[in-house]
Design a protein around this motif. Sequence first.
Motif, PDB file in Angstrom:
ATOM      1  N   ARG A 141       0.833  -1.214   0.000  1.00  0.00           N
ATOM      2  CA  ARG A 141       0.000   0.000   0.000  1.00  0.00           C
ATOM      3  C   ARG A 141       0.864   1.260   0.000  1.00  0.00           C
ATOM      4  O   ARG A 141       0.537   2.248  -0.642  1.00  0.00           O
ATOM      5  N   GLN A 273      -9.314 -12.776  -9.904  1.00  0.00           N
ATOM      6  CA  GLN A 273      -8.835 -12.661  -8.526  1.00  0.00           C
ATOM      7  C   GLN A 273      -9.537 -13.670  -7.643  1.00  0.00           C
ATOM      8  O   GLN A 273     -10.626 -14.126  -7.940  1.00  0.00           O
ATOM      9  N   LEU A 277      -9.697 -12.797  -1.156  1.00  0.00           N
ATOM     10  CA  LEU A 277      -8.878 -11.608  -0.972  1.00  0.00           C
ATOM     11  C   LEU A 277      -9.576 -10.361  -1.503  1.00  0.00           C
ATOM     12  O   LEU A 277      -9.544  -9.311  -0.890  1.00  0.00           O
ATOM     13  N   SER A 278     -10.206 -10.483  -2.663  1.00  0.00           N
ATOM     14  CA  SER A 278     -10.790  -9.301  -3.297  1.00  0.00           C
ATOM     15  C   SER A 278     -12.180  -9.001  -2.752  1.00  0.00           C
ATOM     16  O   SER A 278     -12.656  -7.887  -2.841  1.00  0.00           O
ATOM     17  N   GLY A 322      -9.182   3.241 -11.774  1.00  0.00           N
ATOM     18  CA  GLY A 322      -8.028   3.911 -12.337  1.00  0.00           C
ATOM     19  C   GLY A 322      -8.108   5.406 -12.092  1.00  0.00           C
ATOM     20  O   GLY A 322      -9.045   5.866 -11.455  1.00  0.00           O
ATOM     21  N   TRP A 324      -4.428   3.932 -12.755  1.00  0.00           N
ATOM     22  CA  TRP A 324      -3.401   3.237 -11.981  1.00  0.00           C
ATOM     23  C   TRP A 324      -2.017   3.619 -12.495  1.00  0.00           C
ATOM     24  O   TRP A 324      -1.864   3.945 -13.664  1.00  0.00           O
ATOM     25  N   TYR A 327       1.537  -0.275 -14.137  1.00  0.00           N
ATOM     26  CA  TYR A 327       2.254  -1.522 -13.822  1.00  0.00           C
ATOM     27  C   TYR A 327       2.189  -2.544 -14.959  1.00  0.00           C
ATOM     28  O   TYR A 327       3.125  -3.279 -15.208  1.00  0.00           O
TER      29      TYR A 327
ATOM     30  N   LEU B   6     -10.233   5.349  -8.497  1.00  0.00           N
ATOM     31  CA  LEU B   6      -9.663   4.445  -7.501  1.00  0.00           C
ATOM     32  C   LEU B   6     -10.454   4.675  -6.223  1.00  0.00           C
ATOM     33  O   LEU B   6     -10.539   5.799  -5.761  1.00  0.00           O
ATOM     34  N   PRO B   7     -11.017   3.628  -5.683  1.00  0.00           N
ATOM     35  CA  PRO B   7     -11.790   3.828  -4.467  1.00  0.00           C
ATOM     36  C   PRO B   7     -10.845   4.025  -3.291  1.00  0.00           C
ATOM     37  O   PRO B   7     -10.848   3.281  -2.344  1.00  0.00           O
ATOM     38  N   SER B   8     -10.006   5.036  -3.382  1.00  0.00           N
ATOM     39  CA  SER B   8      -8.880   5.101  -2.467  1.00  0.00           C
ATOM     40  C   SER B   8      -8.915   6.338  -1.593  1.00  0.00           C
ATOM     41  O   SER B   8      -8.136   6.465  -0.671  1.00  0.00           O
ATOM     42  N   THR B  19      -3.467   4.451   0.455  1.00  0.00           N
ATOM     43  CA  THR B  19      -4.692   4.004  -0.183  1.00  0.00           C
ATOM     44  C   THR B  19      -5.317   2.860   0.605  1.00  0.00           C
ATOM     45  O   THR B  19      -5.348   1.724   0.170  1.00  0.00           O
ATOM     46  N   GLU B  20      -5.823   3.203   1.778  1.00  0.00           N
ATOM     47  CA  GLU B  20      -6.313   2.186   2.706  1.00  0.00           C
ATOM     48  C   GLU B  20      -7.432   1.327   2.125  1.00  0.00           C
ATOM     49  O   GLU B  20      -7.536   0.153   2.414  1.00  0.00           O
ATOM     50  N   SER B  21      -8.291   1.969   1.340  1.00  0.00           N
ATOM     51  CA  SER B  21      -9.501   1.244   0.979  1.00  0.00           C
ATOM     52  C   SER B  21      -9.448   0.622  -0.411  1.00  0.00           C
ATOM     53  O   SER B  21     -10.374  -0.036  -0.828  1.00  0.00           O
ATOM     54  N   THR B  22      -8.360   0.860  -1.133  1.00  0.00           N
ATOM     55  CA  THR B  22      -8.260   0.209  -2.432  1.00  0.00           C
ATOM     56  C   THR B  22      -8.176  -1.297  -2.213  1.00  0.00           C
ATOM     57  O   THR B  22      -7.505  -1.757  -1.300  1.00  0.00           O
ATOM     58  N   ASN B  23      -8.863  -2.008  -3.039  1.00  0.00           N
ATOM     59  CA  ASN B  23      -8.880  -3.461  -2.968  1.00  0.00           C
ATOM     60  C   ASN B  23      -7.459  -4.031  -2.917  1.00  0.00           C
ATOM     61  O   ASN B  23      -6.646  -3.800  -3.809  1.00  0.00           O
ATOM     62  N   LEU B  24      -7.188  -4.784  -1.861  1.00  0.00           N
ATOM     63  CA  LEU B  24      -5.836  -5.337  -1.685  1.00  0.00           C
ATOM     64  C   LEU B  24      -5.454  -6.258  -2.842  1.00  0.00           C
ATOM     65  O   LEU B  24      -4.305  -6.298  -3.273  1.00  0.00           O
ATOM     66  N   ALA B  25      -6.432  -6.981  -3.352  1.00  0.00           N
ATOM     67  CA  ALA B  25      -6.145  -7.885  -4.470  1.00  0.00           C
ATOM     68  C   ALA B  25      -5.648  -7.093  -5.685  1.00  0.00           C
ATOM     69  O   ALA B  25      -4.716  -7.506  -6.367  1.00  0.00           O
ATOM     70  N   ASP B  26      -6.275  -5.940  -5.929  1.00  0.00           N
ATOM     71  CA  ASP B  26      -5.869  -5.094  -7.054  1.00  0.00           C
ATOM     72  C   ASP B  26      -4.426  -4.635  -6.890  1.00  0.00           C
ATOM     73  O   ASP B  26      -3.656  -4.606  -7.835  1.00  0.00           O
ATOM     74  N   ILE B  27      -4.085  -4.253  -5.657  1.00  0.00           N
ATOM     75  CA  ILE B  27      -2.730  -3.744  -5.420  1.00  0.00           C
ATOM     76  C   ILE B  27      -1.712  -4.879  -5.488  1.00  0.00           C
ATOM     77  O   ILE B  27      -0.700  -4.774  -6.174  1.00  0.00           O
ATOM     78  N   LEU B  28      -2.004  -5.981  -4.800  1.00  0.00           N
ATOM     79  CA  LEU B  28      -1.021  -7.073  -4.759  1.00  0.00           C
ATOM     80  C   LEU B  28      -0.752  -7.658  -6.135  1.00  0.00           C
ATOM     81  O   LEU B  28       0.385  -7.969  -6.466  1.00  0.00           O
ATOM     82  N   GLU B  29      -1.805  -7.811  -6.940  1.00  0.00           N
ATOM     83  CA  GLU B  29      -1.553  -8.416  -8.250  1.00  0.00           C
ATOM     84  C   GLU B  29      -0.653  -7.511  -9.080  1.00  0.00           C
ATOM     85  O   GLU B  29       0.071  -7.980  -9.947  1.00  0.00           O
ATOM     86  N   ARG B  30      -0.675  -6.230  -8.785  1.00  0.00           N
ATOM     87  CA  ARG B  30       0.183  -5.316  -9.530  1.00  0.00           C
ATOM     88  C   ARG B  30       1.594  -5.256  -8.947  1.00  0.00           C
ATOM     89  O   ARG B  30       2.568  -5.464  -9.656  1.00  0.00           O
TER      90      ARG B  30
END
Lengths: 338, 124
Positions: A141, A273, A277-278, A322, A324, A327, B6-8, B19-30
């Motif tokens: 994060r 996903q 997790l999602s 986005g 984003w 990446y 971004l829901p962030s 970005t506490e509320s952004t979907n963790l899956a979205d961030i981790l996959e990136r």
Amino acid sequence: MLDELDRWAARRAPELLARAEAEAVEDLKRALLKAALRREAQARREPVRPAAAERPAAAEARPGPPLHEPAAASAGDGLWAYCITRASDPPRIDGVHGSTVERVESDGLAVLVGRVPLSEFGEDGLRRNLNDLDWLERVARDHEAVLERALAGGTIVPLRICTIFTDEEGAAAMLTERRSALDTALDVLDGREEWGVKLTVDRAALEAAARDRAPDDLDQQLEGQSAGGAYMLRRRQERQLREAADRLAGGLAEDVHARLQDWATDAVVNSPQNPELSGHEGDMLLNAAYLVEAAKVERLHELVEELRERHSELGARIELTGPWPPYNFVPRTESALA
Amino acid sequence: MEGSYLPSGRSAGLPGRPTESTNLADILERVLDKGIVIAGDIQINLLDIELLTIKLRLLIASVDRAREMGINWWETDPSLQSAEGDNGDREELEKENRELRERLERLEQRVGLEQGREEPSRAG
């Protein structure tokens, strides 16, 4: 000569086996995943790091006594690299939680870096920490937050997490060494944005739609059938319904992706996903990223809205996120950079 | 850049707010899987990282994907194997599957026989 029964058995056996196997694999998958998640949760509950809650976020970690390392393991600081920008872009961005993001410049390029203790981010530390979901989430994060800030100021090339240099010289040397590949990447990304699109649908809605579209002549077919024949007919119809729902799902994903891909500069399709997790509901049919001209972003929103309407009948949900950091649209291997 | 999707809370403009509320899956996959890969000075074997993060990858992608990557730690991981209920679950599933398969075969056979009743008996 083979009689009817043998032929029937020969015809059906592979399919039956395949189906039973697929079902078993599905079940096994769910059980394994549940087990993995449970372990992850257990690991997180274990109070191995009493100070964890008060610990500052990774990107702002300052030199000092490491919290869960023997002092001897401390080897000073390293530089965590976030992303690469042009040296001409705005010189300063805010760090995370008041931390400082520094710039190392060389040859017209700049790499944004943050200081991290090597006790935590050295080889041994990473080896341990990367398997800790809480740690990883915090770091991920923070990385993302810095990139988003940098993105607001200009074109960036995101770095994968855990790119760490011992000092400014090392970071600068990298910029010089990779100069031409990095320039190319920046040029490709200029004036373009990465947007994410996820398509989810409920299986029940798909099957209902498939049922509506299928000819409802089962009663007719059942007429005059023996109990066994009726059983087989029903089974066949269930199978056909499942297959029809699969086809609807495939067509849906293909249509959404094709429309967006035609229109975007570049597109990348990723694995669906994991709902654990999602938190998404239903089946994720498409998880893709699109590189879009910044000037056309407004049209992207319209296009997604059109697709939502077109497929609302099937209960399709399309999520657009986005912009984003790009990446998904940078070279991903060392060799691609050479 | 018109409005952020971004829901962030990024648009909330709180300086330094992650970005506490952004979907963790979205961030981790990136951040785990994407982004330019450059070997830093800290010599971390990228392959090592791939292996070390496999458990987290499982959270992102599917077991199939892990298999495709040739990773099957769960098959040898003793702590997982001995974790409460896991073995039981698996054996139970296998047993249930076997039973279901046998039952299905019996049913299919019966149905087949019923359908084939008017056929001449097996030539042998």
